[in-house]
Design a protein around this motif. Sequence first.
Motif, short mmCIF file in Angstrom:
data_model
loop_
_atom_site.label_atom_id
_atom_site.label_comp_id
_atom_site.label_asym_id
_atom_site.label_seq_id
_atom_site.Cartn_x
_atom_site.Cartn_y
_atom_site.Cartn_z
N MET A 151 -25.32 -15.94 -1.29
CA MET A 151 -26.20 -17.01 -0.87
C MET A 151 -25.67 -17.50 0.47
N VAL A 152 -26.52 -17.52 1.49
CA VAL A 152 -26.11 -17.90 2.84
C VAL A 152 -26.85 -19.18 3.22
N SER A 153 -26.08 -20.23 3.50
CA SER A 153 -26.64 -21.49 3.97
C SER A 153 -26.26 -21.64 5.44
N VAL A 154 -27.26 -21.91 6.28
CA VAL A 154 -27.04 -21.97 7.72
C VAL A 154 -27.33 -23.37 8.22
N ALA A 155 -26.38 -23.95 8.92
CA ALA A 155 -26.54 -25.24 9.59
C ALA A 155 -26.23 -25.03 11.07
N LYS A 156 -26.47 -26.04 11.88
CA LYS A 156 -26.24 -25.91 13.32
C LYS A 156 -24.76 -25.71 13.65
N GLU A 157 -23.86 -26.22 12.81
CA GLU A 157 -22.43 -26.16 13.10
C GLU A 157 -21.63 -25.21 12.21
N ARG A 158 -22.29 -24.62 11.18
CA ARG A 158 -21.53 -23.73 10.29
C ARG A 158 -22.46 -22.84 9.48
N ILE A 159 -21.86 -21.78 8.94
CA ILE A 159 -22.52 -20.88 8.00
C ILE A 159 -21.65 -20.82 6.75
N ASP A 160 -22.25 -21.07 5.59
CA ASP A 160 -21.56 -20.96 4.31
C ASP A 160 -22.08 -19.71 3.61
N VAL A 161 -21.17 -18.82 3.23
CA VAL A 161 -21.54 -17.62 2.50
C VAL A 161 -20.88 -17.70 1.13
N THR A 162 -21.69 -17.87 0.09
CA THR A 162 -21.19 -17.91 -1.27
C THR A 162 -21.44 -16.56 -1.90
N THR A 163 -20.36 -15.94 -2.39
CA THR A 163 -20.43 -14.61 -2.99
C THR A 163 -20.14 -14.71 -4.48
N TYR A 164 -21.04 -14.15 -5.26
CA TYR A 164 -20.87 -14.08 -6.71
C TYR A 164 -20.25 -12.72 -7.00
N ARG B 175 -16.40 -18.75 -1.53
CA ARG B 175 -17.20 -19.33 -0.45
C ARG B 175 -16.42 -19.20 0.85
N ASN B 176 -17.05 -18.55 1.83
CA ASN B 176 -16.49 -18.44 3.16
C ASN B 176 -17.32 -19.33 4.08
N VAL B 177 -16.62 -20.14 4.86
CA VAL B 177 -17.28 -21.05 5.80
C VAL B 177 -16.86 -20.64 7.20
N TYR B 178 -17.86 -20.43 8.06
CA TYR B 178 -17.63 -20.05 9.46
C TYR B 178 -18.17 -21.17 10.34
N TRP B 179 -17.26 -21.87 11.03
CA TRP B 179 -17.63 -23.01 11.88
C TRP B 179 -17.91 -22.53 13.29
N ARG B 180 -18.76 -23.27 13.99
CA ARG B 180 -19.15 -22.93 15.36
C ARG B 180 -17.94 -22.79 16.28
N ASP B 181 -16.90 -23.60 16.06
CA ASP B 181 -15.74 -23.57 16.95
C ASP B 181 -14.79 -22.40 16.67
N GLY B 182 -15.12 -21.55 15.70
CA GLY B 182 -14.28 -20.40 15.40
C GLY B 182 -13.39 -20.58 14.18
N THR B 183 -13.33 -21.78 13.65
CA THR B 183 -12.55 -22.05 12.44
C THR B 183 -13.23 -21.37 11.26
N ARG B 184 -12.43 -20.88 10.33
CA ARG B 184 -12.98 -20.27 9.12
C ARG B 184 -12.19 -20.73 7.91
N GLU B 185 -12.87 -20.78 6.77
CA GLU B 185 -12.26 -21.18 5.51
C GLU B 185 -12.66 -20.18 4.43
N GLU B 186 -11.77 -19.99 3.44
CA GLU B 186 -12.09 -19.18 2.28
C GLU B 186 -11.70 -19.99 1.05
N LEU B 187 -12.67 -20.23 0.17
CA LEU B 187 -12.46 -21.06 -1.01
C LEU B 187 -12.88 -20.30 -2.25
N PHE B 188 -12.11 -20.45 -3.31
CA PHE B 188 -12.49 -19.88 -4.60
C PHE B 188 -12.83 -21.05 -5.49
N GLU B 189 -14.10 -21.15 -5.88
CA GLU B 189 -14.60 -22.35 -6.53
C GLU B 189 -14.77 -22.20 -8.02
N GLY B 190 -14.14 -21.22 -8.63
CA GLY B 190 -14.21 -21.06 -10.06
C GLY B 190 -15.01 -19.84 -10.45
#
Length: 84
Positions: free
Chosen positions: A45-58, A66-81
């Motif tokens: 599931m890909v959610s797109v906002a002006k400042e980031r993209i959230d990619v949730t993978t099942y 959940r991987n979050v890609y921010w406009r400034d180049g920052t990235r996050e990887e979260l495991f939400e259960g």
Amino acid sequence: MEREIKPLTFMVDPSDYDGLRRIMDEHGDSEVPFFGDNENLEEVMVSVAKERIDVTTYQHNGWTRRNVYWRDGTREELFEGKWK
């Protein structure tokens, strides 16, 4: 008169920040997420906002990533259960 709804296709390539920013520019005001499959045939599931993209993978292993890609180049990887 009915409108024809055409599927939207785009690829989220985490190594292509210009491409990620282009997706943010073109689809950042989307009100609903986009659904599809990744290269491992896992549902995403890909959610797109002006400042980031959230990619949730099942993932096949039952975990939700959940991987979050921010406009400034920052990235996050979260495991939400587990999803299953």
